[in-house]
Design a protein around this motif. Structure first.
Motif, PDB file in Angstrom:
ATOM      1  N   GLY A 182      -0.013 -66.106 -33.025  1.00 35.51           N
ATOM      2  CA  GLY A 182       0.711 -65.006 -33.675  1.00 35.51           C
ATOM      3  C   GLY A 182       1.053 -63.943 -32.654  1.00 35.51           C
ATOM      4  O   GLY A 182       0.161 -63.255 -32.161  1.00 35.51           O
ATOM      5  N   ILE A 183       2.324 -63.792 -32.351  1.00 36.28           N
ATOM      6  CA  ILE A 183       2.713 -62.716 -31.439  1.00 36.28           C
ATOM      7  C   ILE A 183       2.647 -61.423 -32.255  1.00 36.28           C
ATOM      8  O   ILE A 183       3.128 -61.361 -33.380  1.00 36.28           O
ATOM      9  N   ARG A 184       2.027 -60.380 -31.684  1.00 34.96           N
ATOM     10  CA  ARG A 184       1.902 -59.097 -32.383  1.00 34.96           C
ATOM     11  C   ARG A 184       2.279 -57.974 -31.440  1.00 34.96           C
ATOM     12  O   ARG A 184       1.742 -57.877 -30.334  1.00 34.96           O
ATOM     13  N   ASP A 185       3.198 -57.142 -31.892  1.00 35.51           N
ATOM     14  CA  ASP A 185       3.782 -56.086 -31.071  1.00 35.51           C
ATOM     15  C   ASP A 185       3.604 -54.765 -31.808  1.00 35.51           C
ATOM     16  O   ASP A 185       4.037 -54.637 -32.949  1.00 35.51           O
ATOM     17  N   GLY A 186       2.969 -53.785 -31.170  1.00 39.19           N
ATOM     18  CA  GLY A 186       2.781 -52.494 -31.830  1.00 39.19           C
ATOM     19  C   GLY A 186       2.665 -51.379 -30.813  1.00 39.19           C
ATOM     20  O   GLY A 186       2.394 -51.610 -29.634  1.00 39.19           O
ATOM     21  N   ALA A 187       2.854 -50.163 -31.266  1.00 40.92           N
ATOM     22  CA  ALA A 187       2.860 -49.015 -30.359  1.00 40.92           C
ATOM     23  C   ALA A 187       2.427 -47.768 -31.107  1.00 40.92           C
ATOM     24  O   ALA A 187       2.434 -47.736 -32.342  1.00 40.92           O
ATOM     25  N   ALA A 317      16.919 -45.498 -23.045  1.00 41.21           N
ATOM     26  CA  ALA A 317      16.521 -45.362 -21.642  1.00 41.21           C
ATOM     27  C   ALA A 317      16.319 -43.909 -21.229  1.00 41.21           C
ATOM     28  O   ALA A 317      15.649 -43.627 -20.252  1.00 41.21           O
ATOM     29  N   THR A 318      16.914 -42.983 -21.997  1.00 39.16           N
ATOM     30  CA  THR A 318      16.862 -41.574 -21.608  1.00 39.16           C
ATOM     31  C   THR A 318      15.720 -40.815 -22.284  1.00 39.16           C
ATOM     32  O   THR A 318      15.568 -39.616 -22.095  1.00 39.16           O
ATOM     33  N   LEU A 319      14.918 -41.534 -23.091  1.00 43.22           N
ATOM     34  CA  LEU A 319      13.923 -40.846 -23.913  1.00 43.22           C
ATOM     35  C   LEU A 319      12.592 -40.612 -23.207  1.00 43.22           C
ATOM     36  O   LEU A 319      11.724 -39.918 -23.740  1.00 43.22           O
ATOM     37  N   GLY A 320      12.421 -41.237 -22.043  1.00 39.24           N
ATOM     38  CA  GLY A 320      11.103 -41.263 -21.416  1.00 39.24           C
ATOM     39  C   GLY A 320      10.421 -39.915 -21.296  1.00 39.24           C
ATOM     40  O   GLY A 320       9.231 -39.777 -21.544  1.00 39.24           O
ATOM     41  N   GLU A 321      11.181 -38.888 -20.929  1.00 34.73           N
ATOM     42  CA  GLU A 321      10.584 -37.565 -20.723  1.00 34.73           C
ATOM     43  C   GLU A 321      10.067 -36.966 -22.015  1.00 34.73           C
ATOM     44  O   GLU A 321       9.218 -36.076 -21.992  1.00 34.73           O
ATOM     45  N   ARG A 322      10.633 -37.423 -23.145  1.00 34.84           N
ATOM     46  CA  ARG A 322      10.264 -36.835 -24.433  1.00 34.84           C
ATOM     47  C   ARG A 322       9.326 -37.738 -25.223  1.00 34.84           C
ATOM     48  O   ARG A 322       9.033 -37.466 -26.376  1.00 34.84           O
ATOM     49  N   MET A 323       8.882 -38.860 -24.597  1.00 40.73           N
ATOM     50  CA  MET A 323       8.014 -39.814 -25.298  1.00 40.73           C
ATOM     51  C   MET A 323       6.557 -39.602 -24.909  1.00 40.73           C
ATOM     52  O   MET A 323       6.256 -39.213 -23.787  1.00 40.73           O
ATOM     53  N   ARG A 324       5.674 -39.935 -25.852  1.00 42.06           N
ATOM     54  CA  ARG A 324       4.251 -39.964 -25.578  1.00 42.06           C
ATOM     55  C   ARG A 324       3.679 -41.208 -26.221  1.00 42.06           C
ATOM     56  O   ARG A 324       4.133 -41.606 -27.299  1.00 42.06           O
ATOM     57  N   GLY A 325       2.653 -41.797 -25.582  1.00 47.73           N
ATOM     58  CA  GLY A 325       1.959 -42.916 -26.206  1.00 47.73           C
ATOM     59  C   GLY A 325       2.072 -44.204 -25.411  1.00 47.73           C
ATOM     60  O   GLY A 325       2.529 -44.208 -24.262  1.00 47.73           O
ATOM     61  N   LYS A 326       1.577 -45.277 -26.047  1.00 42.58           N
ATOM     62  CA  LYS A 326       1.490 -46.574 -25.383  1.00 42.58           C
ATOM     63  C   LYS A 326       2.157 -47.643 -26.231  1.00 42.58           C
ATOM     64  O   LYS A 326       2.201 -47.545 -27.459  1.00 42.58           O
ATOM     65  N   THR A 327       2.639 -48.683 -25.576  1.00 38.63           N
ATOM     66  CA  THR A 327       3.189 -49.828 -26.293  1.00 38.63           C
ATOM     67  C   THR A 327       2.428 -51.077 -25.889  1.00 38.63           C
ATOM     68  O   THR A 327       2.008 -51.208 -24.733  1.00 38.63           O
ATOM     69  N   HIS A 349      -0.808 -56.905 -23.170  1.00 38.52           N
ATOM     70  CA  HIS A 349      -0.300 -56.104 -22.050  1.00 38.52           C
ATOM     71  C   HIS A 349       0.106 -54.758 -22.630  1.00 38.52           C
ATOM     72  O   HIS A 349       0.952 -54.699 -23.525  1.00 38.52           O
ATOM     73  N   VAL A 350      -0.535 -53.690 -22.136  1.00 37.20           N
ATOM     74  CA  VAL A 350      -0.268 -52.347 -22.639  1.00 37.20           C
ATOM     75  C   VAL A 350       0.386 -51.522 -21.535  1.00 37.20           C
ATOM     76  O   VAL A 350      -0.043 -51.588 -20.378  1.00 37.20           O
ATOM     77  N   VAL A 351       1.415 -50.778 -21.883  1.00 38.44           N
ATOM     78  CA  VAL A 351       2.013 -49.836 -20.933  1.00 38.44           C
ATOM     79  C   VAL A 351       1.961 -48.442 -21.533  1.00 38.44           C
ATOM     80  O   VAL A 351       2.364 -48.223 -22.681  1.00 38.44           O
ATOM     81  N   ASP A 352       1.443 -47.513 -20.736  1.00 38.33           N
ATOM     82  CA  ASP A 352       1.371 -46.106 -21.129  1.00 38.33           C
ATOM     83  C   ASP A 352       2.642 -45.417 -20.608  1.00 38.33           C
ATOM     84  O   ASP A 352       2.942 -45.486 -19.413  1.00 38.33           O
ATOM     85  N   ASN A 353       3.356 -44.764 -21.510  1.00 40.48           N
ATOM     86  CA  ASN A 353       4.621 -44.145 -21.107  1.00 40.48           C
ATOM     87  C   ASN A 353       4.443 -43.137 -19.980  1.00 40.48           C
ATOM     88  O   ASN A 353       5.284 -43.038 -19.086  1.00 40.48           O
ATOM     89  N   GLU A 354       3.347 -42.424 -20.019  1.00 34.77           N
ATOM     90  CA  GLU A 354       3.100 -41.424 -18.978  1.00 34.77           C
ATOM     91  C   GLU A 354       3.038 -42.101 -17.597  1.00 34.77           C
ATOM     92  O   GLU A 354       3.604 -41.622 -16.618  1.00 34.77           O
ATOM     93  N   TRP A 355       2.357 -43.268 -17.550  1.00 36.86           N
ATOM     94  CA  TRP A 355       2.234 -44.021 -16.301  1.00 36.86           C
ATOM     95  C   TRP A 355       3.582 -44.562 -15.830  1.00 36.86           C
ATOM     96  O   TRP A 355       3.967 -44.393 -14.666  1.00 36.86           O
ATOM     97  N   SER A 356       4.331 -45.201 -16.733  1.00 41.59           N
ATOM     98  CA  SER A 356       5.595 -45.824 -16.307  1.00 41.59           C
ATOM     99  C   SER A 356       6.617 -44.766 -15.890  1.00 41.59           C
ATOM    100  O   SER A 356       7.416 -44.994 -14.985  1.00 41.59           O
TER     101      SER A 356
END
Lengths: 417, 417
Positions: A182-187, A317-327, A349-356
């Motif tokens: 089961g592929i599961r995608d959440g953020a 693609a332009t939302l990064g500065e205004r985003m918070r959280g992980k996917t 595989h988790v990516v934190d928006n702050e890190w990216s």
């Protein structure tokens, strides 16, 4: 390796800074319908001035920009030849898959995409039976690719892509028999509006999200595919690394079509943690016919309502500065382990928006989609992955992929359930 | 009287069969941006072959069709002159009010519309104070109309229009003092989809519905106007003739701006029985920016998202055959009666879709909007109503209007509460 990257949208613009740190390729030509968008991506990288680890080429020698209409097969073939590209990296909406796919075949280039050719619902029983399935048009041309000695690696993003690599890894190394994949995608991503309040802003292409969410979801079961109503079988899945529980529903997705071709499993599903608000938005768009790609005429001009929806929302693609959280993207496998005992794992595989944003200037969702095809291209360039015909990510050895992903600074995880 | 009817949409196409039965005018020129739409309305009437009661003119002599761009003020002035029209009857979206209004003044014709010039929210406190109010641009030009001896009768549909006539009637004949005048609009209409299931299909121009519902609603209170948040002050109103209770919310509407100019009342409100589903649709359109009239660019072409929403939905004028139910417009007055006792009445007008389809081939909502301006034009043609400058329906004697409405076969009602 010389690469023609078609599409300087969210994912395309995240590919460049990821690839720029690696030395497996000589040149990437960034192509977009809007030349200025391609140029902006290249200029940004040139300004960053970063050289590949150990490499001596400057960014201005490794990246260039051209204008290209992805729907114009002849123009794409000509561009592949003119720029002597070994591979076409498709980073545009999947409606352009077929012209790009055929252009690569015609030019003798390999091909990679992150979403397969589009489906069409069954004409009379859309919520029971598949009609034309995702990727059917591409797989139908596998004999031509084999005959030409070329490789079309389809569905090689994060989902599909990494999720399929996880499925193959589980089958090869963790399980004896698999009951369900089961592929599961959440953020837990939120976007702030200009007023500092949380606002509604999809973090991925709304065009593609509408396509995958409003088509009948497909499920693999008992050796065959069937479809259901949109948003079926809601389930709460607990995502790792602090994301927590998110309501997920069935969505049409490539993994369900790809995994069973190479990995034996009783059932394969894809569920997306859309959340109640996004589901309501998609239902409303559908109710109003605004999901449609059939043009309507406005004072003599034909426009597709879905294109207008996409153009009315902020570019993800332009939302990064205004985003918070992980996917989080991942694959949940249930079955019998190597020791003969029941086993259940979630590979993720988790990516934190702050890190990216800090590391690559790219928001989490597009960065996560962009990194995996770059890893795959590196494995192909180095000859670690080889193949002919139309193949999914699960057709290849997953171990070198998962090792190289760690080297890209973005490790994957495993949770025993 | 010779009339230039601008707009062959839902209301325009219902005006023709209503007017065709009456003999107060010599000719109506039906004008539309899309000439074929104007021609279709005229051809349909010619085919019906109906002559005015007692008249000897054939429909082909009384109706003609032309192409006309309502935004092209000079072209409208020229059309009024060329066809020697005494009055311009505006049946297009209110965004075209000002060019049409100025063209009529320039050509020396009278003018009638069913929705006033558009508002603009207060720049800093949109949900407390009005900015530019509905009709402000038109009322500002009243001195020019008075000087020219012309009449611009604004807001003369059903709501505004009949609702304002009701308010004046109550003030003249039923009440000593009025505490509150509340316009209340509700329906039990349902639309069947091609599959026979109930479907979502607005029964009136979605362009105008978005405009009025997403702007800050305006309320008259304590001698002044103030605004609130959209969809504020929900209330359940029990509509007559079997429609029953419907949830209504504050909506920006002309009556609130018109009534207090001629009728003394402590409070004036407009509430629309939108229902939860429609409110959710409007909120979603707003959240996605699809209510916007600011063009977005799609591959070089500029289109307004709101126009695309309108074009994606079925034309409300075509829904009559698939509609069932009744629509009600009315005015609820609370105050002190002529006998000094507290009194509360609801003056209303109900149209059954089955009746309007059978009698006029027009669906209930557009028919109800179309009949009242035709009644008003007849009163003007006969010299019963006279005036100069920019005037609302409540500036005239309501009694002849309400009598003539009965003669049109569509009686109004009164309920003591």
């Amino acid at each position: 390796m010389r690469i023609l990257l078609v599409g300087a949208g969210g994912v395309g613009s995240a590919v460049v800074p990821i690839a720029a740190r690696r030395d497996f390729f000589q040149h990437i030509v960034v192509a977009d319908y809007d030349r200025s968008r391609a140029e902006a991506v290249v200029s940004k990288q040139v300004a960053a001035g970063r050289r590949a680890a150990g490499g001596d080429l400057r960014p201005e020698d490794r990246f260039s920009a051209i204008a290209l209409d992805a729907s114009d097969e002849a123009a794409v073939t000509a561009a592949l030849r003119e720029h002597r590209c070994d591979v076409l990296f498709n980073a545009v909406d999947p409606r352009f898959d077929m012209p790009l796919f055929r252009a690569a075949l015609a030019a003798g280039a390999d091909y990679l995409d992150m979403a397969m050719s589009l489906s069409r619902p069954h004409p009379s029983r859309p919520y029971e039976l598949p009609g034309v399935k995702l990727g059917d048009e591409q797989f139908a041309m596998s004999p031509q690719w084999e005959a030409a000695g070329g490789l079309a690696l389809v569905g090689m993003g994060v989902e599909p892509g990494l999720a399929d690599v996880f499925a193959r890894y589980a089958a090869d190394h963790l399980f004896d028999t698999i009951d369900e994949i089961g592929i599961r995608d959440g953020a837990n991503l939120v976007v702030e509006g200009p007023d500092g309040q949380e606002t509604f802003a999809p973090t991925f292409s709304i065009w593609t999200t509408i396509e995958e969410c409003l088509n009948p979801p497909v499920v693999w079961e008992d050796g065959g595919w069937h479809t259901t109503e949109p948003f079926s079988e809601p389930e709460v899945f607990d995502f790792p690394e602090g994301i927590g529980p998110v309501e997920c529903v069935n969505v049409e997705h490539e993994e369900v079509l790809l995994v069973p071709r190479w990995v034996k499993a009783g059932r394969v599903t894809f569920k997306y943690g859309l959340g109640a608000e996004f589901i309501e938005v998609l239902r409303t768009l559908h109710k109003l016919g605004l999901d449609s790609t059939e043009p309507v005429r406005i004072r003599g001009v034909a426009v597709s309502p879905r294109d207008v929806v996409a153009a009315s929302l902020p570019d993800p693609a332009t939302l990064g500065e205004r985003m918070r959280g992980k996917t989080c993207a991942g694959t949940w496998i249930k079955g019998t382990g190597r020791d003969g005992e029941p086993r259940e794992v979630y590979l993720y595989h988790v990516v934190d928006n702050e890190w990216s944003m800090r590391e690559y200037g790219a928001q989490a969702v597009v960065w996560q989609t962009a990194v995996h095809p770059v890893v795959a291209l590196e494995l192909l360039a180095r000859g670690v992955w080889r193949g002919r015909g139309v193949l999914g990510p699960e057709a290849f050895d997953p171990v070198p992929f998962l090792e190289l992903l760690n080297e890209y600074g973005s490790p994957w995880g495993m949770r025993e359930q």
